[in-house]
Design a protein around this motif. Structure first.
Motif: not given
Length: 140
Positions: A99-107, A121-140
């Protein structure tokens, strides 16, 4: 020039305010999502990766407060690519990510583009910041 006819439907915009499974017919569309207004999750499940050429651009249209959004691979563990960040280091997918997560710090304006080759699935993304509350890849 008019936009070509794609994936069984005309390309355009699809807006989401609640969890949904994207369909093959949504391929080529820009998916705009609004974060939930209260604590909770919005989950977008991708269609089968085996459908070669499916393409989605998913854009967050307002800032989060407490909720998160996940873009979930239906089959799991088939995301490849990276998310660039304006601040901090970006994030790269690893073999276990599903999964890709948009966290509580995304805008507003944070986005990902996903394209299927039939197995990944080939992914290209852009975000304001990558943190645990930003935008990041993850595993269930």
């Amino acid at each position: 020039m008019a936009r070509p006819y794609l994936g069984g439907s005309s390309a355009g915009i699809k807006s989401l305010t609640a969890s949904a499974t994207l369909q093959d017919a949504d391929s080529g569309k820009v998916i705009l999502f609004t974060p939930p207004s209260s604590e909770g999750n919005l989950v977008m499940t991708l269609p089968a990766v085996s459908n070669v050429g499916l393409e989605f651009t998913i854009i967050q249209i307002s800032a989060y407060d407490t909720a998160v959004c996940k873009i979930l691979s239906a089959e799991g563990n088939n995301l490849v690519g990276n998310i660039d960040a304006q601040t901090g280091a970006g994030d790269n997918a690893v073999a276990s990510d599903d999964f890709i997560q948009f966290g509580s710090a995304t805008v507003a304006g944070d986005f990902v583009k996903l394209v299927s080759d039939g197995s990944k699935w080939y992914v290209v993304g852009s975000c304001s910041k990558v943190t645990s509350n930003g935008m990041a890849f993850g595993a269930s």
